[in-house]
Design a protein around this motif. Structure first.
Motif, PDB file in Angstrom:
ATOM      1  N   TYR A 169      -1.044   0.608  -6.154  1.00 41.37           N
ATOM      2  CA  TYR A 169      -2.306   0.257  -5.455  1.00 41.37           C
ATOM      3  C   TYR A 169      -2.065  -0.511  -4.262  1.00 41.37           C
ATOM      4  O   TYR A 169      -1.380  -1.724  -4.516  1.00 41.37           O
ATOM      5  CB  TYR A 169      -3.464  -0.057  -6.333  1.00 41.37           C
ATOM      6  CG  TYR A 169      -4.687   0.622  -6.245  1.00 41.37           C
ATOM      7  CD1 TYR A 169      -5.119   1.038  -4.769  1.00 41.37           C
ATOM      8  CD2 TYR A 169      -5.712   0.817  -7.134  1.00 41.37           C
ATOM      9  CE1 TYR A 169      -6.547   1.855  -4.714  1.00 41.37           C
ATOM     10  CE2 TYR A 169      -6.888   1.390  -6.874  1.00 41.37           C
ATOM     11  CZ  TYR A 169      -7.342   1.973  -5.474  1.00 41.37           C
ATOM     12  OH  TYR A 169      -8.626   2.693  -5.525  1.00 41.37           O
ATOM     13  N   CYS A 170      -2.447  -0.404  -3.261  1.00 44.34           N
ATOM     14  CA  CYS A 170      -2.088  -1.056  -2.002  1.00 44.34           C
ATOM     15  C   CYS A 170      -2.056  -2.619  -2.148  1.00 44.34           C
ATOM     16  O   CYS A 170      -1.175  -3.379  -2.047  1.00 44.34           O
ATOM     17  CB  CYS A 170      -2.868  -0.794  -0.773  1.00 44.34           C
ATOM     18  SG  CYS A 170      -2.797   1.351  -0.392  1.00 44.34           S
ATOM     19  N   ALA A 171      -3.348  -3.181  -2.113  1.00 42.72           N
ATOM     20  CA  ALA A 171      -3.468  -4.766  -1.966  1.00 42.72           C
ATOM     21  C   ALA A 171      -2.835  -5.372  -3.237  1.00 42.72           C
ATOM     22  O   ALA A 171      -2.218  -6.350  -2.940  1.00 42.72           O
ATOM     23  CB  ALA A 171      -4.974  -5.045  -1.940  1.00 42.72           C
ATOM     24  N   PRO A 172      -2.927  -4.870  -4.523  1.00 38.00           N
ATOM     25  CA  PRO A 172      -2.184  -5.604  -5.457  1.00 38.00           C
ATOM     26  C   PRO A 172      -0.742  -5.536  -5.458  1.00 38.00           C
ATOM     27  O   PRO A 172       0.140  -6.722  -5.560  1.00 38.00           O
ATOM     28  CB  PRO A 172      -2.500  -5.106  -6.921  1.00 38.00           C
ATOM     29  CG  PRO A 172      -4.078  -4.375  -6.621  1.00 38.00           C
ATOM     30  CD  PRO A 172      -3.853  -3.748  -4.962  1.00 38.00           C
ATOM     31  N   SER A 173      -0.387  -4.412  -4.866  1.00 42.79           N
ATOM     32  CA  SER A 173       1.276  -4.242  -4.807  1.00 42.79           C
ATOM     33  C   SER A 173       1.891  -5.184  -3.514  1.00 42.79           C
ATOM     34  O   SER A 173       2.787  -5.841  -3.875  1.00 42.79           O
ATOM     35  CB  SER A 173       1.644  -2.741  -4.230  1.00 42.79           C
ATOM     36  OG  SER A 173       2.964  -2.692  -3.814  1.00 42.79           O
ATOM     37  N   LEU A 192     -10.625  -7.560  -4.299  1.00 42.35           N
ATOM     38  CA  LEU A 192     -11.380  -8.775  -4.017  1.00 42.35           C
ATOM     39  C   LEU A 192     -10.850  -9.891  -3.765  1.00 42.35           C
ATOM     40  O   LEU A 192     -11.298 -11.091  -3.230  1.00 42.35           O
ATOM     41  CB  LEU A 192     -12.139  -9.005  -5.473  1.00 42.35           C
ATOM     42  CG  LEU A 192     -13.060  -8.058  -5.966  1.00 42.35           C
ATOM     43  CD1 LEU A 192     -13.814  -8.434  -7.048  1.00 42.35           C
ATOM     44  CD2 LEU A 192     -14.307  -7.811  -4.575  1.00 42.35           C
ATOM     45  N   SER A 193      -9.227 -10.212  -4.044  1.00 42.61           N
ATOM     46  CA  SER A 193      -8.647 -11.738  -3.718  1.00 42.61           C
ATOM     47  C   SER A 193      -7.330 -11.316  -3.405  1.00 42.61           C
ATOM     48  O   SER A 193      -6.707 -10.235  -3.666  1.00 42.61           O
ATOM     49  CB  SER A 193      -8.798 -12.301  -5.026  1.00 42.61           C
ATOM     50  OG  SER A 193      -8.265 -11.803  -6.247  1.00 42.61           O
ATOM     51  N   THR A 194      -6.786 -12.447  -2.975  1.00 40.53           N
ATOM     52  CA  THR A 194      -5.325 -12.477  -2.614  1.00 40.53           C
ATOM     53  C   THR A 194      -4.621 -13.557  -3.558  1.00 40.53           C
ATOM     54  O   THR A 194      -5.320 -14.251  -3.974  1.00 40.53           O
ATOM     55  CB  THR A 194      -5.193 -12.874  -1.012  1.00 40.53           C
ATOM     56  OG1 THR A 194      -5.391 -14.324  -0.905  1.00 40.53           O
ATOM     57  CG2 THR A 194      -6.010 -12.021  -0.277  1.00 40.53           C
TER      58      THR A 194
END
Length: 635
Positions: A169-173, A192-194
């Motif tokens: 998945y884009c953001a977690p990766s 939701l977060s970085t």
């Protein structure tokens, strides 16, 4: 290590001219980060760190040069400089700043942390990324694909045949490989977060930021960190996250793809913007007089497949050259939470439940446009390679070129039209690294089980910076693959035995019915209404995990890829500890990939879950124990 009281994070030339500190910077190295602060000058820009503080009458003792400087010095990799404004009684800590020029403030005093000057080879890094691209490229054995630019990197670099993302998945990766930490450590498991927001994350040094601390010019354009989740401390020159351009008036337009025409009102693409900004940053980097890191990321082949004239699906990949999936149904014996039928990327009335199969003719059409988007991404990134060549052979031969995607993709195989699963196709990514002076790696392939989280330590080693202060932080995970470049096909035993790991969350698990009721309506299933409907399926919604707290996750699926097996355990999430409860492991998957070459996306072994077979019981128990032990080291 040498120290200079110059602006870190801004171009030296502009820093000297704008601040009038040429005499200071040409003097002997200063032993103190607060030496020779500039009086009457305030640092420009809006990148004030949240650790900036006000000095009230009750703690006016904090309004000193030493205290303000020490506060900046306590945030390595984040704070590049500081301004103490005595009138405002405020210490402003800067993550980046513009050369102040005429920003004269009589009551202000400003200073900069000392810069580390890279010594040795100090190679440049050109970091190229695609979105949602699986390794279905000509260089990976798919001769019908038109990908000449990526192929050229492989021809002069090292191709990793088995490379994997840590989260499909884009953001977690991206939070994972850009920080060099696994998702369980970043706690960035959705949108939701970085990684910066997890406890202690503000003190982490991200991958490009590590090079920035070693005196590199660093910048990016396009999609590198996820959209809206950029990381300013990573860059010395601000990044540019390119906007998504939707299908527009005048485009040839279908629900899942569109092509520009002579009548298109918006006659350019996302990639045009990303490359325009990226090539500009490459020019700035090359003119900076410093080693450099420039990242350029394109949106394609992410949906919607919007491509220019000459790159429309049937034009590049006509009927007869593209075939539908061989295994369009879910794997035999796979647990329900393994599927992603509720969260696919393709809008089609026939998709949305375990046995809702998109017809072969429409599957071919979607594939044609996906492949066209791959070719457009290749063409666009090729512009960066051309720009690099224009800098001359000396620069080319001292530049590491890295290409990869953020995760893999499924085009109807196993009834999946997205990433968002733990299948081999969802997590398998293209990865190619060109290191011109590592001659044994040129034009070679390796079968090591590489992971995107390995990039940080690998590039630090290849650049010769791992043993140089500031060192790679202990919290950085992954394994350096630098040794593979000396022996791509005869791996050291520890690297030959290396395993790759991935994970994915599952939410909104329950019973789903056709049309939301037991009515026999065709199309995507919806949460059931009423009790015990006669027609239903158990499903989870991958997209349901996107923007909810981790405490509301139902399951986490952990996957381990060995040389011959893919093993997955589906583990309920403990909503208190926010960790998986391995005492309640409820489902497992085991696939025999002994003969998998990584090039057959219809490999039969992907479709047969062996985990429930009694003859594999002992093997399953061993793999489960190994996987559990590995996950326990990630937190």
């Amino acid at each position: 290590r040498r120290w200079y009281p110059v602006v870190r994070g801004a171009d030296m030339f502009f820093g000297l001219i704008a601040l009038g500190l040429a005499a200071v910077c040409s003097s002997a190295p200063s032993p103190s980060t607060c030496a020779a602060p500039a009086k009457g000058v305030g640092l420009g820009g809006n990148d004030n760190l949240p650790q900036s503080f006000h000095c009230t009458n009750t703690n006016a003792s904090k309004c000193t040069v030493a205290t303000c400087c020490a506060a900046c010095d306590s945030l390595p990799g984040q704070c590049m400089g500081w301004t103490l404004n005595l009138d405002q009684q405020t210490c402003w800590l800067k993550s980046n700043f513009k050369p102040p020029g005429s920003n004269k403030i009589p009551s202000a005093i400003s200073g900069w942390l000392p810069a580390t000057v890279c010594t040795g080879r100090c190679p440049n890094i050109l970091h190229l990324m695609a979105d949602d691209m699986r390794p279905q490229l000509k260089t990976y054995g798919h001769d019908f694909m038109i990908t000449p630019n990526i192929d050229s990197i492989a021809a002069s670099g090292l191709q990793f045949d088995f490379a994997y993302t840590q989260f499909a998945y884009c953001a977690p990766s991206r939070n994972s490989f850009m920080s060099g930490r696994r998702p369980e450590r970043t706690l960035a498991l959705n949108f939701l977060s970085t990684f910066r927001q997890r406890p202690g994350g503000e003190l982490w040094t991200a991958m490009p930021q590590f090079f920035k601390l070693h005196g590199y010019f660093t910048s990016s354009a396009g999609k590198i960190y996820h959209d809206g989740m950029d990381d300013p401390p990573s860059w010395t020159y601000p990044s540019n996250q390119t906007a998504w351009i939707p299908c527009s008036e005048g485009d040839y337009w279908e629900p899942n793809y569109c092509g520009l025409t002579a009548n298109s009102v918006t006659n350019y693409t996302d990639e045009d913007l990303a490359l325009s900004e990226g090539l500009h940053r490459m020019d700035l980097a090359n003119a900076s007089g410093k080693p450099w890191w420039v990242s350029i990321g394109v949106h394609r082949p992410h949906t919607v497949y919007r491509v220019p004239q000459g790159f429309h699906g049937p034009d590049l990949y006509p009927n007869g050259t593209v075939v539908p999936p061989v295994h369009p149904g879910p794997p035999d014996g796979a647990p329900y939470m393994s599927g992603n039928w509720q969260g696919g990327d393709i809008a089609d009335e026939a998709h949305g439940c375990p046995d809702c199969i998109i017809p072969a003719n429409r599957s071919v059409t979607y594939r044609q446009w996906y492949y066209a988007a791959v070719t457009w991404a290749d063409h666009s990134l090729g512009r960066a390679l051309t720009k690099l060549e224009s800098f001359g052979p000396a620069v080319v031969n001292n530049t590491i070129v890295v290409f990869h995607s953020d995760h893999g993709y499924q085009l109807g195989e196993l009834n999946e039209w997205s990433k968002k699963t733990d299948t081999e196709l969802a997590v398998h990514v293209p990865l190619i690294i060109r290191v011109p002076w590592m001659t044994k790696s040129i034009g070679q392939r390796t079968t090591i089980k590489a992971e995107l989280v390995d990039l940080y330590r690998t590039l630090a080693d290849l650049a010769g910076l791992s043993a140089v202060e500031p060192a790679v932080q202990d919290s950085v995970q992954g394994t350096s693959l630098a040794a593979v470049f000396d022996s791509p096909t005869d791996l050291p035993p520890d690297l030959d035995a290396k395993r790759a790991y991935s994970q994915i969350g599952r939410c909104a698990c329950g019973q789903y019915c056709p049309g939301g009721k037991a009515s026999g309506i065709q199309g995507p299933y919806l949460p059931c209404t009423g009790s015990n409907p006669p027609v239903h399926a158990e499903e989870c919604g991958a997209n349901a995990c996107c923007r909810i707290e981790v405490m509301d996750f139902d399951y986490m699926g952990y996957t381990m890829r060995t040389s011959t097996r893919r093993f997955t355990a589906w583990v309920p999430m403990d909503n208190v500890t926010l960790r998986a409860n391995w005492n309640r492991t409820i489902a497992m998957e085991l696939y025999d990939l002994t003969n998998d070459t990584g090039r057959d996306f219809d490999f039969d072994g992907y479709s047969n879950n062996l985990a429930m077979s009694s003859e594999h019981a002992a093997e399953v128990a061993t793999l489960l124990s190994d996987l559990h032990a590995a996950v326990n080291t990630w937190y």
